[in-house]
Motif scaffolding. Structure first.
Motif, PDB file in Angstrom:
ATOM      1  N   VAL A  44      96.924   2.771 -41.852  1.00 10.78           N
ATOM      2  CA  VAL A  44      96.244   1.804 -40.992  1.00 10.78           C
ATOM      3  C   VAL A  44      97.023   1.620 -39.695  1.00 10.78           C
ATOM      4  N   GLU A  45      98.324   1.472 -39.806  1.00  9.23           N
ATOM      5  CA  GLU A  45      99.165   1.327 -38.618  1.00  9.23           C
ATOM      6  C   GLU A  45      99.123   2.584 -37.756  1.00  9.23           C
ATOM      7  N   ALA A  46      99.036   3.751 -38.404  1.00 15.70           N
ATOM      8  CA  ALA A  46      99.006   5.010 -37.655  1.00 15.70           C
ATOM      9  C   ALA A  46      97.760   5.118 -36.777  1.00 15.70           C
ATOM     10  N   ARG A  47      96.675   4.494 -37.187  1.00 18.40           N
ATOM     11  CA  ARG A  47      95.480   4.489 -36.333  1.00 18.40           C
ATOM     12  C   ARG A  47      95.802   3.850 -34.984  1.00 18.40           C
ATOM     13  N   GLU A  48      96.579   2.781 -35.031  1.00 21.93           N
ATOM     14  CA  GLU A  48      96.926   2.077 -33.798  1.00 21.93           C
ATOM     15  C   GLU A  48      97.770   2.951 -32.882  1.00 21.93           C
ATOM     16  N   THR A  49      98.779   3.616 -33.440  1.00 20.91           N
ATOM     17  CA  THR A  49      99.633   4.455 -32.604  1.00 20.91           C
ATOM     18  C   THR A  49      98.854   5.665 -32.086  1.00 20.91           C
ATOM     19  N   LEU A  50      97.911   6.164 -32.877  1.00 23.85           N
ATOM     20  CA  LEU A  50      97.056   7.272 -32.428  1.00 23.85           C
ATOM     21  C   LEU A  50      96.199   6.840 -31.239  1.00 23.85           C
ATOM     22  N   ILE A  51      95.586   5.696 -31.352  1.00 28.65           N
ATOM     23  CA  ILE A  51      94.724   5.192 -30.279  1.00 28.65           C
ATOM     24  C   ILE A  51      95.530   4.990 -28.994  1.00 28.65           C
ATOM     25  N   GLU A  52      96.735   4.440 -29.139  1.00 30.52           N
ATOM     26  CA  GLU A  52      97.593   4.254 -27.972  1.00 30.52           C
ATOM     27  C   GLU A  52      97.946   5.592 -27.326  1.00 30.52           C
ATOM     28  N   ALA A  53      98.291   6.573 -28.156  1.00 25.07           N
ATOM     29  CA  ALA A  53      98.664   7.890 -27.628  1.00 25.07           C
ATOM     30  C   ALA A  53      97.487   8.564 -26.940  1.00 25.07           C
ATOM     31  N   ALA A  54      96.310   8.450 -27.524  1.00 24.81           N
ATOM     32  CA  ALA A  54      95.116   9.051 -26.924  1.00 24.81           C
ATOM     33  C   ALA A  54      94.820   8.441 -25.564  1.00 24.81           C
ATOM     34  N   ARG A  55      95.045   7.162 -25.435  1.00 26.35           N
ATOM     35  CA  ARG A  55      94.705   6.454 -24.201  1.00 26.35           C
ATOM     36  C   ARG A  55      95.797   6.571 -23.139  1.00 26.35           C
ATOM     37  N   GLU A  56      97.058   6.668 -23.568  1.00 25.82           N
ATOM     38  CA  GLU A  56      98.165   6.571 -22.618  1.00 25.82           C
ATOM     39  C   GLU A  56      98.624   7.912 -22.047  1.00 25.82           C
ATOM     40  N   HIS A  57      98.499   8.996 -22.807  1.00 27.95           N
ATOM     41  CA  HIS A  57      99.027  10.280 -22.352  1.00 27.95           C
ATOM     42  C   HIS A  57      97.938  11.114 -21.676  1.00 27.95           C
ATOM     43  N   ASP A  58      98.379  12.087 -20.900  1.00 25.90           N
ATOM     44  CA  ASP A  58      97.458  12.965 -20.181  1.00 25.90           C
ATOM     45  C   ASP A  58      97.129  14.174 -21.053  1.00 25.90           C
ATOM     46  N   TRP A  59      95.903  14.236 -21.526  1.00 22.34           N
ATOM     47  CA  TRP A  59      95.445  15.329 -22.380  1.00 22.34           C
ATOM     48  C   TRP A  59      94.464  16.243 -21.642  1.00 22.34           C
ATOM     49  N   SER A  60      94.451  16.157 -20.334  1.00 20.31           N
ATOM     50  CA  SER A  60      93.422  16.854 -19.555  1.00 20.31           C
ATOM     51  C   SER A  60      93.474  18.368 -19.691  1.00 20.31           C
ATOM     52  N   ASP A  61      94.650  18.917 -19.989  1.00 22.55           N
ATOM     53  CA  ASP A  61      94.775  20.370 -20.152  1.00 22.55           C
ATOM     54  C   ASP A  61      94.790  20.794 -21.614  1.00 22.55           C
ATOM     55  N   THR A  62      94.461  19.872 -22.501  1.00 25.89           N
ATOM     56  CA  THR A  62      94.571  20.116 -23.941  1.00 25.89           C
ATOM     57  C   THR A  62      93.317  19.630 -24.658  1.00 25.89           C
ATOM     58  N   ILE A  63      92.889  20.366 -25.666  1.00 19.37           N
ATOM     59  CA  ILE A  63      91.850  19.856 -26.557  1.00 19.37           C
ATOM     60  C   ILE A  63      92.505  18.807 -27.452  1.00 19.37           C
ATOM     61  N   LEU A  64      92.061  17.578 -27.368  1.00 15.41           N
ATOM     62  CA  LEU A  64      92.642  16.505 -28.184  1.00 15.41           C
ATOM     63  C   LEU A  64      91.740  16.217 -29.377  1.00 15.41           C
ATOM     64  N   SER A  65      92.317  16.360 -30.562  1.00 16.99           N
ATOM     65  CA  SER A  65      91.596  16.081 -31.806  1.00 16.99           C
ATOM     66  C   SER A  65      92.404  15.112 -32.653  1.00 16.99           C
ATOM     67  N   PHE A  66      91.765  14.562 -33.649  1.00 20.83           N
ATOM     68  CA  PHE A  66      92.525  13.858 -34.680  1.00 20.83           C
ATOM     69  C   PHE A  66      91.963  14.266 -36.038  1.00 20.83           C
ATOM     70  N   ARG A  67      92.854  14.287 -37.028  1.00 15.60           N
ATOM     71  CA  ARG A  67      92.403  14.587 -38.386  1.00 15.60           C
ATOM     72  C   ARG A  67      92.245  13.289 -39.158  1.00 15.60           C
ATOM     73  N   MET A  68      91.028  13.027 -39.534  1.00 16.85           N
ATOM     74  CA  MET A  68      90.710  11.866 -40.347  1.00 16.85           C
ATOM     75  C   MET A  68      91.126  12.118 -41.794  1.00 16.85           C
ATOM     76  N   ASN A  69      91.078  11.081 -42.593  1.00 19.37           N
ATOM     77  CA  ASN A  69      91.272  11.240 -44.031  1.00 19.37           C
ATOM     78  C   ASN A  69      89.974  11.719 -44.664  1.00 19.37           C
ATOM     79  N   GLY A  70      90.080  12.355 -45.810  1.00 22.50           N
ATOM     80  CA  GLY A  70      88.919  12.910 -46.485  1.00 22.50           C
ATOM     81  C   GLY A  70      87.910  11.846 -46.883  1.00 22.50           C
ATOM     82  N   ILE A  71      86.643  12.256 -46.990  1.00 26.89           N
ATOM     83  CA  ILE A  71      85.588  11.273 -47.264  1.00 26.89           C
ATOM     84  C   ILE A  71      85.637  10.727 -48.692  1.00 26.89           C
TER      85      ILE A  71
END
Length: 301
Positions: A44-71
């Motif tokens: 749960v906490e990792a979701r927060e750090t992921l969201i911060e990283a997605a928003r704060e860093h420059d990913w313009s030259d990179t395909i940005l993905s995240f791996r969710m947990n299994g259904i």
């Protein structure tokens, strides 16, 4: 324009420093992982750090993905809602683990579309990358590859696949004592399914980050089967994969000559042409065009 996926860098979403480093790397794709690399009590906490990283860093030259947990877990639903809801404009793809059939893809797709609509995001822009990690998934891989227009790639996951198949050994992706290429069938099956749907196929991790030659050999074998890229679980593996999955400059130059010569022959009404003493037909021309497109995207030509 060809989209390169030579290297898919795996980064724990619980580690802000590693995510910051990944944003500056030469990986074609980075996925921020909420699944295996994050402990259950930290997800749960990792979701927060992921969201911060997605928003704060420059990913313009990179395909940005995240791996969710299994259904089949308690976390996947909120993984999609929270991450896409708060950082969806920065996310290109979602890696979906343990996909056993088309219905798994549809389940995630339906929730994703609902979040997109509710948040005012462009519907359908975020892609899905199913991981094939068990026998059922391998049996259904062709149907999975055609399950949705959202699919961006098919990924083979050797770790969970090994466990599901009951293979001996504890090192992911490594069976040096096997008399041949251990993953030949699995990767061929995944790649055939991916290519039938016009998708790239990505090979999974090689666990020994201190064995660059072993990693290179693993990349080369996957490349020979037609795979488009491979996971890197450490930044040191990026350069190797980027090199292996980009066309050799000499091959790229010859491919360019083939494309040019074949186009000229077609304009003159010829069905085939000889280049460097070898017959070139439409099948050869198709292969050459693919190599040229990849080479240009990788700055080899």
């Amino acid at each position: 324009m060809t989209t390169l996926r030579r290297t898919q860098l795996a980064v724990p979403a619980s580690d802000p420093k590693m995510m910051a480093t990944a944003a500056e790397s030469d990986a074609d794709e980075v996925f921020l992982d909420l699944e295996d690399s994050v402990a259950p009590n930290a997800k749960v906490e990792a979701r927060e750090t992921l969201i911060e990283a997605a928003r704060e860093h420059d990913w313009s030259d990179t395909i940005l993905s995240f791996r969710m947990n299994g259904i089949d877990t308690e976390w996947w639903y909120d993984d999609v809602i929270e991450v896409v809801g708060r950082a969806g404009e920065y996310v290109d793809d979602i890696v979906v683990p343990m996909v056993s059939g088309p219905s798994d893809v549809h389940t995630v797709e339906n929730l994703l579309e609902g979040v997109e609509v509710n948040e005012g995001l462009e519907v359908g822009r975020i892609g899905l990358e199913p991981q094939i990690e068990d026998g059922e998934g391998m049996h259904n891989v062709h149907d999975i590859a055609h399950a949705s227009d959202r699919l961006s790639s098919i990924i083979f996951g050797p770790g969970d696949y090994s466990a599901a198949m009951g293979t001996p050994g504890l090192d992911i992706g490594q069976f040096p004592e096997y008399p041949g290429h251990y993953w030949h069938h699995a990767l061929s099956e995944c790649n055939a399914a991916a290519k039938s749907a016009g998708l790239p196929c990505i090979d999974g991790p090689y666990a020994d980050v201190e064995d660059p030659e072993g990693y290179r050999e693993s990349c080369e074998r996957a490349n020979m089967l037609g795979c488009d890229g491979k996971w890197a679980i450490h930044p040191s593996q990026i350069e190797v994969a980027n090199d292996v999955f980009a066309p050799d400059p000499e091959v790229a130059e010859r491919a360019e000559r083939i494309v040019d010569a074949y186009a000229e022959a077609m304009a003159e009404g010829k069905g085939a042409v000889s280049v460097d003493g070898q017959l070139v037909d439409e099948a050869t021309n198709k292969m050459a065009k693919d190599i040229v497109a990849t080479a240009r995207a990788a700055d080899v030509l």
